[in-house]
Design a protein around this motif. Structure first.
Motif, PDB file in Angstrom:
ATOM      1  N   THR A   5      -4.906  -8.482  -6.078  1.00 52.67           N
ATOM      2  CA  THR A   5      -5.970  -8.688  -5.112  1.00 52.67           C
ATOM      3  C   THR A   5      -5.590  -8.010  -3.810  1.00 52.67           C
ATOM      4  N   ARG A   6      -6.561  -7.417  -3.195  1.00 56.01           N
ATOM      5  CA  ARG A   6      -6.314  -6.740  -1.919  1.00 56.01           C
ATOM      6  C   ARG A   6      -6.499  -7.730  -0.792  1.00 56.01           C
ATOM      7  N   GLN A   7      -5.650  -7.612   0.188  1.00 50.38           N
ATOM      8  CA  GLN A   7      -5.679  -8.494   1.347  1.00 50.38           C
ATOM      9  C   GLN A   7      -6.402  -7.772   2.487  1.00 50.38           C
ATOM     10  N   THR A   8      -7.182  -8.522   3.257  1.00 48.05           N
ATOM     11  CA  THR A   8      -7.851  -7.956   4.423  1.00 48.05           C
ATOM     12  C   THR A   8      -6.828  -7.733   5.526  1.00 48.05           C
ATOM     13  N   GLU A  44      -3.128   1.751   9.062  1.00 44.59           N
ATOM     14  CA  GLU A  44      -2.438   0.842   8.149  1.00 44.59           C
ATOM     15  C   GLU A  44      -3.147   0.789   6.795  1.00 44.59           C
ATOM     16  N   ILE A  45      -4.468   0.741   6.810  1.00 46.48           N
ATOM     17  CA  ILE A  45      -5.234   0.685   5.562  1.00 46.48           C
ATOM     18  C   ILE A  45      -5.101   2.000   4.792  1.00 46.48           C
ATOM     19  N   ARG A  46      -5.077   3.123   5.493  1.00 41.95           N
ATOM     20  CA  ARG A  46      -4.906   4.418   4.823  1.00 41.95           C
ATOM     21  C   ARG A  46      -3.515   4.549   4.208  1.00 41.95           C
ATOM     22  N   ARG A  47      -2.499   3.953   4.851  1.00 45.06           N
ATOM     23  CA  ARG A  47      -1.136   4.022   4.304  1.00 45.06           C
ATOM     24  C   ARG A  47      -0.985   3.194   3.041  1.00 45.06           C
ATOM     25  N   GLU A  48      -1.679   2.064   2.955  1.00 48.15           N
ATOM     26  CA  GLU A  48      -1.535   1.161   1.815  1.00 48.15           C
ATOM     27  C   GLU A  48      -2.900   0.748   1.255  1.00 48.15           C
ATOM     28  N   PRO A  49      -3.637   1.687   0.675  1.00 50.64           N
ATOM     29  CA  PRO A  49      -4.997   1.364   0.211  1.00 50.64           C
ATOM     30  C   PRO A  49      -5.033   0.419  -0.991  1.00 50.64           C
ATOM     31  N   GLU A  53      -7.485  -3.951   2.596  1.00 52.43           N
ATOM     32  CA  GLU A  53      -8.889  -3.563   2.758  1.00 52.43           C
ATOM     33  C   GLU A  53      -9.329  -3.990   4.157  1.00 52.43           C
ATOM     34  N   GLY A  54     -10.561  -3.690   4.507  1.00 59.07           N
ATOM     35  CA  GLY A  54     -11.081  -4.075   5.819  1.00 59.07           C
ATOM     36  C   GLY A  54     -11.388  -2.891   6.710  1.00 59.07           C
ATOM     37  N   ASP A  55     -11.531  -1.713   6.109  1.00 60.63           N
ATOM     38  CA  ASP A  55     -11.814  -0.521   6.908  1.00 60.63           C
ATOM     39  C   ASP A  55     -13.136  -0.657   7.652  1.00 60.63           C
ATOM     40  N   ALA A  56     -14.119  -1.291   7.041  1.00 61.64           N
ATOM     41  CA  ALA A  56     -15.425  -1.457   7.708  1.00 61.64           C
ATOM     42  C   ALA A  56     -15.297  -2.339   8.947  1.00 61.64           C
TER      43      ALA A  56
END
Length: 93
Positions: A5-8, A44-49, A53-56
């Protein structure tokens, strides 16, 4: 079968909150915080996609921060132009 599961991203959430605060309670500080934290969150999100999550939310915080900062700059320029013009008119008389 293992599902991950991806964490925000915490930085993305804080960026969005700071952007909202920039429009309400802490106008200048919230906007600057939203801009800085939004850029950090997106990096941070780009380094560990796979993990984050939470780019929006980070983008929303960035937009709120930049628009608020732009309005602050325009407001200060309008203030200076108005009172500078008044001072110029007063100097003529």
């Amino acid at each position: 079968m293992q599902t991950s599961t991806r964490q925000t991203s915490t930085l993305a959430v804080v960026s969005l909150v700071a952007g909202i605060l920039g429009w309400t309670v802490l106008p200048l500080l919230g906007s600057i915080g939203a801009i800085i934290l939004g850029h950090l969150a997106r990096a941070e999100i780009r380094r560990e996609p796979q993990r984050l999550e939470g780019d929006a939310m980070a983008v929303a915080g960035l937009v709120l921060g930049w628009v608020s900062a732009l309005l602050w700059v325009l407001g200060i320029l309008a203030f200076l132009a108005f009172f500078g013009g008044l001072a110029w008119l007063a100097a003529l008389n």
